[in-house]
Design a protein around this motif. Structure first.
Motif, PDB file in Angstrom:
ATOM      1  N   VAL A 135       0.970  -1.271  -0.127  1.00 22.95           N
ATOM      2  CA  VAL A 135      -0.027   0.113  -0.159  1.00 22.95           C
ATOM      3  C   VAL A 135       0.929   1.243   0.138  1.00 22.95           C
ATOM      4  CG1 VAL A 135      -1.923  -1.171   1.299  1.00 22.95           C
ATOM      5  CG2 VAL A 135      -0.062  -0.042   2.340  1.00 22.95           C
ATOM      6  N   THR A 136       0.240   2.456   0.048  1.00 24.27           N
ATOM      7  CA  THR A 136       1.066   3.795   0.280  1.00 24.27           C
ATOM      8  C   THR A 136       0.586   4.051   1.590  1.00 24.27           C
ATOM      9  OG1 THR A 136       0.645   4.615  -2.149  1.00 24.27           O
ATOM     10  CG2 THR A 136       0.947   6.161  -0.449  1.00 24.27           C
ATOM     11  N   LEU A 137       1.765   4.407   2.317  1.00 22.99           N
ATOM     12  CA  LEU A 137       1.526   4.647   3.575  1.00 22.99           C
ATOM     13  C   LEU A 137       1.118   6.051   3.849  1.00 22.99           C
ATOM     14  CD1 LEU A 137       4.937   3.222   4.889  1.00 22.99           C
ATOM     15  CD2 LEU A 137       2.880   2.194   4.810  1.00 22.99           C
ATOM     16  N   ILE A 138      -0.292   5.949   4.357  1.00 19.84           N
ATOM     17  CA  ILE A 138      -1.075   7.129   4.592  1.00 19.84           C
ATOM     18  C   ILE A 138      -0.655   7.926   5.927  1.00 19.84           C
ATOM     19  CG2 ILE A 138      -3.049   5.987   5.307  1.00 19.84           C
ATOM     20  CD1 ILE A 138      -3.041   9.381   3.338  1.00 19.84           C
ATOM     21  N   THR A 139       0.108   7.108   6.793  1.00 17.89           N
ATOM     22  CA  THR A 139       0.547   7.585   8.187  1.00 17.89           C
ATOM     23  C   THR A 139       1.675   8.519   8.116  1.00 17.89           C
ATOM     24  OG1 THR A 139       1.409   5.520   8.175  1.00 17.89           O
ATOM     25  CG2 THR A 139      -0.819   5.820   9.343  1.00 17.89           C
ATOM     26  N   THR A 140       2.932   7.829   7.507  1.00 19.72           N
ATOM     27  CA  THR A 140       4.207   8.444   7.565  1.00 19.72           C
ATOM     28  C   THR A 140       4.509   9.351   6.519  1.00 19.72           C
ATOM     29  OG1 THR A 140       4.993   6.207   6.722  1.00 19.72           O
ATOM     30  CG2 THR A 140       5.036   6.758   9.242  1.00 19.72           C
ATOM     31  N   ASN A 141       3.660   9.279   5.218  1.00 23.19           N
ATOM     32  CA  ASN A 141       3.703  10.339   4.313  1.00 23.19           C
ATOM     33  C   ASN A 141       3.090  11.514   4.463  1.00 23.19           C
ATOM     34  OD1 ASN A 141       5.673   8.854   2.443  1.00 23.19           O
ATOM     35  ND2 ASN A 141       3.825   7.371   2.357  1.00 23.19           N
ATOM     36  N   ASP A 142       3.506  12.423   4.089  1.00 22.18           N
ATOM     37  CA  ASP A 142       2.902  13.789   4.277  1.00 22.18           C
ATOM     38  C   ASP A 142       1.612  13.697   3.202  1.00 22.18           C
ATOM     39  OD1 ASP A 142       1.900  16.176   4.031  1.00 22.18           O
ATOM     40  OD2 ASP A 142       3.919  17.369   3.886  1.00 22.18           O
ATOM     41  N   PRO A 143       0.429  14.099   3.594  1.00 18.91           N
ATOM     42  CA  PRO A 143      -0.600  13.981   2.471  1.00 18.91           C
ATOM     43  C   PRO A 143      -0.447  14.788   1.327  1.00 18.91           C
ATOM     44  CG  PRO A 143      -1.560  14.679   4.585  1.00 18.91           C
ATOM     45  CD  PRO A 143       0.044  14.162   4.731  1.00 18.91           C
ATOM     46  N   VAL A 144       0.208  15.820   1.443  1.00 17.56           N
ATOM     47  CA  VAL A 144       0.336  16.919   0.658  1.00 17.56           C
ATOM     48  C   VAL A 144       1.223  16.162  -0.578  1.00 17.56           C
ATOM     49  CG1 VAL A 144       1.571  19.218   0.058  1.00 17.56           C
ATOM     50  CG2 VAL A 144       0.185  19.022   1.954  1.00 17.56           C
ATOM     51  N   LYS A 145       2.328  15.713  -0.263  1.00 11.04           N
ATOM     52  CA  LYS A 145       3.518  15.160  -1.090  1.00 11.04           C
ATOM     53  C   LYS A 145       2.729  13.933  -1.893  1.00 11.04           C
ATOM     54  CE  LYS A 145       7.655  15.470  -2.479  1.00 11.04           C
ATOM     55  NZ  LYS A 145       7.574  15.331  -3.914  1.00 11.04           N
ATOM     56  N   ILE A 146       1.991  13.177  -1.237  1.00 11.70           N
ATOM     57  CA  ILE A 146       1.190  11.960  -1.786  1.00 11.70           C
ATOM     58  C   ILE A 146       0.182  12.580  -3.014  1.00 11.70           C
ATOM     59  CG2 ILE A 146      -0.854  10.454  -1.607  1.00 11.70           C
ATOM     60  CD1 ILE A 146       0.164   9.679   1.307  1.00 11.70           C
ATOM     61  N   ALA A 147      -0.370  13.845  -2.724  1.00 11.36           N
ATOM     62  CA  ALA A 147      -1.429  14.395  -3.585  1.00 11.36           C
ATOM     63  C   ALA A 147      -0.629  14.809  -4.751  1.00 11.36           C
ATOM     64  CB  ALA A 147      -1.967  15.555  -2.789  1.00 11.36           C
ATOM     65  N   GLU A 148       0.666  15.490  -4.458  1.00  9.56           N
ATOM     66  CA  GLU A 148       1.536  15.807  -5.648  1.00  9.56           C
ATOM     67  C   GLU A 148       2.060  14.753  -6.459  1.00  9.56           C
ATOM     68  OE1 GLU A 148       3.097  19.959  -3.605  1.00  9.56           O
ATOM     69  OE2 GLU A 148       4.291  18.099  -3.480  1.00  9.56           O
ATOM     70  N   ASP A 149       2.585  13.839  -6.016  1.00  6.27           N
ATOM     71  CA  ASP A 149       3.472  12.564  -6.218  1.00  6.27           C
ATOM     72  C   ASP A 149       2.419  11.909  -7.235  1.00  6.27           C
ATOM     73  OD1 ASP A 149       5.889  13.285  -5.189  1.00  6.27           O
ATOM     74  OD2 ASP A 149       5.726  11.640  -3.958  1.00  6.27           O
ATOM     75  N   TYR A 150       1.296  11.536  -6.638  1.00  6.85           N
ATOM     76  CA  TYR A 150       0.480  10.769  -7.305  1.00  6.85           C
ATOM     77  C   TYR A 150      -0.332  11.307  -8.503  1.00  6.85           C
ATOM     78  CZ  TYR A 150       1.524   6.714  -4.390  1.00  6.85           C
ATOM     79  OH  TYR A 150       2.351   5.670  -3.792  1.00  6.85           O
TER      80      TYR A 150
END
Lengths: 244, 415
Positions: free
Chosen positions: B99-114
């Motif tokens: 999975v993608t770790l929604i706990t230890t990743n910054d949600p801002v960076k997840i939004a940008e990367d994906y």
């Protein structure tokens, strides 16, 4: 998921379901013999009082490999799962273990380690142990009692401990009778079920767990919690400014 | 420009395909091959996973998903980098995470990367969110595992908004507040990647998936058959409660494990030394018990088909089936053969069988093309185009040109 029966909660009902949990491994096993004597006495007392009861025995010896596998893999065999469900459905428990190397049996502890934290909440439990020497007499109170305190079980005031010299002594019979009377009284009062009913939400639970009161469908789940509000787009309540 | 045209070509030739997705997922472990005694290097395993994804694409599988880890013996610390490389070398397969770790990743960076990956793959991306099962990862990233659940819930709430609102003002418990923040790039066609929530025990995660109408994925491995059914049913029930359709229309994905050979005997005898030599399996289970008691299939294509059909029977109609095939230290050639057998012998039959058993009102697996269609119908999708840089989003209206002309900012007047 197999059919689960709720314990016969409330006073004056029955038949009460007693589970004898024995970690003895010999044949015959003195631990099992002790457990049987306690169970028989409890049944007799309940019958005299017009309260029928049944005893179901969970022998841990035949489950030893399953217990070890589940410890390292997390997967419980059907037999082990069945034993846990019988324990979950019990109104009262008699737990009997041999003493090895100055402590309770590793098999006994490993089995308890596999139980859901809420499986024994407020269940009356009679603690019993056998040992090769009277020098181990405190094992029951120093090891079994804290273990079942952690499990939030209702340990009886009297525990039963037997060494080889006790088997011929009338005092063992008296202690058995005293402990069995405590178990019978708690079962008839329905106090375990009442405590569990009243305080269930105050304990931590796992969804889909083995406890008879465990949440299994949406109807069992409390959606009015801080975490559920956060799950549905809400915010956590403000942090307590005085918190450390 | 072939990348950008892909979601539409896929849509056109998808007529012949069933609307359920089948694919493979990997946790990115680097495990010793118990037969040769050799352990692949990180370099070898990274290249091997690209090859597996390419082969999966070639044989017509629908999904390739990779996990996220931050410690040896795993390699996938940067899933979007890997998936972008795969996107450039494949044509149709949907790229996902497990999975993608929604706990230890910054949600801002997840939004940008994906969102970036979504653009580069032509919409062939979705993601599965999870909390992760490696305790020390939390402190390495400045987090506390005891707060894992509220952290996951709050982070997703923010991610959801970042992909749907051009400008976000936000304040929460676990991340510095955002004022006038725009996550760039905006999602492809202004349609966010589809999100699956993975959970194996937590009703709050099922509730969050249901609330947003997102997918729910049960990994369906390393646990007894149908162990996850109560959670899947809870998600279905709450999906309906939150007004997204009937319980049967909820979007469910399941994992599984498979080892396939021409015959049952060949599968068992080939797989046994890997199973028994694997630290994950062999020390704890017998192959026979594991095969009987858990969702693992080891056998002929027909046996794998039959076992997988029991998933549909037990969990209800579902949208996505992923198998773990590159585990237990299997060498690359063997894992490639597994992908090949899945694609040629197992999945074509399952597509047909599951389709014929599926209730008519059950929705298709979500795809970018489908989501674009649902949002815009026959209209052209929005293509966010920014205004000139003005240094922030706090003054003025939208940073994008297509803002409604009547929505204007009022400026304080200097006297």
């Amino acid at each position: 998921m197999s059919e689960r029966e709720a314990p016969a909660a409330g006073a004056g009902r029955g038949p009460y379901r007693v589970v004898l949990l024995s970690a003895g491994t010999g044949n015959p096993s003195s631990t099992r013999l002790l457990g049987d004597r306690v169970a028989q006495k409890a049944l007799d007392l309940l019958r005299e009082e017009g309260a029928p009861a049944t005893v179901n025995v969970v022998e841990l010896g035949p489950l030893a490999v399953d217990v070890a596998r589940a410890t390292v893999s997390g997967i419980k065999s059907a037999d082990l799962q069945g034993a846990i469900e019988r324990l979950a459905a019990a109104d009262g428990v008699i737990a009997a273990t041999p003493v090895y190397k100055a402590g309770i049996s590793g098999l006994f502890k490993s089995f308890v380690d596999l139980l859901d934290n809420d499986l024994l909440v407020a269940k009356p439990i009679l603690l019993a142990a056998t040992a090769g020497s009277a020098r181990h007499a405190l094992v029951v109170d120093e090891q079994m009692r804290p273990l079942f305190a952690y499990m939030r079980a209702l340990s009886l005031p009297t525990s039963v401990f037997a060494t080889p010299e006790d088997w011929g002594a009338t005092e063992l019979g008296e202690r058995i009778e005293r402990a069995a009377a405590e178990l019978a009284a708690l079962l008839r009062a329905g106090v375990g079920g009442e405590i569990a009913d009243r305080n269930w939400s105050a304990h931590q639970h796992e969804f889909g767990g083995n406890a008879t009161r465990a949440e299994r469908t949406g109807a069992d789940v409390d959606f009015d919690s801080d975490l559920m509000r956060l799950a549905t787009g809400g915010s956590l309540p403000p942090a307590d400014p005085d918190a450390p | 420009m072939y990348l950008l045209s892909l979601p539409y070509t896929r849509n056109e030739d998808s007529e012949a395909r069933s609307e359920m997705q089948f694919g493979i997922f990997s946790v990115s472990d680097i495990t010793r091959n118990a037969v040769t005694g050799e352990t692949p290097s990180e370099a070898e395993r990274i290249q091997a996973s690209v090859q597996l994804a390419r082969r999966a694409d070639e044989v017509g599988l629908d999904v390739f998903a990779i996990g996220e880890h931050h410690n040896p013996p795993f390699f996938s610390s940067s899933p979007t980098t890997l998936l972008a490389a795969i996107a450039a070398q494949t044509e149709r397969i949907v790229l996902s995470t497990s999975v993608t770790l929604i706990t230890t990743n910054d949600p801002v960076k997840i939004a940008e990367d994906y969102a970036m990956l979504q653009h580069l793959s032509g919409g062939r991306v979705d993601l599965m969110l999870g909390r992760g099962n490696t305790g020390p990862v939390y402190p390495w990233f400045g987090r506390d595992i005891r707060e894992g659940l509220p952290l996951a819930l709050e982070n997703y709430n923010l991610l959801h908004r970042l992909w749907r609102e051009d400008v976000v003002d936000w304040e929460g418990h676990y991340r510095s507040p955002l004022q006038g923040f725009t996550a760039i790039p905006r999602p492809l066609d202004d349609v966010p990647p589809f999100v699956w929530h993975g959970a194996i025990r937590t009703p709050e995660i099922a509730e969050q998936a249901a609330y947003y109408g997102n997918g729910y994925f049960a990994n369906n491995i390393l646990a007894p058959n149908f162990h996850f059914k109560p959670l899947v049913n809870l998600y279905r029930e709450r999906f309906a409660y939150h007004g997204h359709g009937t319980p049967e229309q909820a979007i469910v994905g399941l994992g599984g494990q498979a080892f396939i050979a021409k015959t049952s005997q060949e599968a068992v005898s080939t797989f046994r030394p890997y199973f028994e030599g694997s630290p994950l399996y062999g020390a704890s289970y017998s192959l026979e018990d594991f095969k009987r008691g858990t969702p693992l299939s080891v056998g002929s294509p027909q046996e794998v088909i039959e076992k997988t059909l029991t998933f549909q029977e037990g969990f209800g109609d579902y949208q996505r089936q992923l198998w773990l095939v590159d585990h237990a230290g299997l060498p690359l050639e063997m894992a490639l053969e597994q992908v090949e057998l899945l694609g040629t012998e197992v999945v074509p039959v399952l597509r047909r069988e599951m389709e014929s058993r599926r209730a008519p009102e059950v929705p298709d697996a979500p795809t970018h093309a489908g989501l674009v269609k649902a949002r815009y119908g026959d209209e052209e999708p929005r293509q966010p185009t920014p205004n000139p840089n003005r240094g922030d989003n706090l003054t003025g209206a939208s940073p994008y040109q297509d803002v409604e002309p009547e929505v204007t900012a009022s400026y304080p007047e200097l006297v």
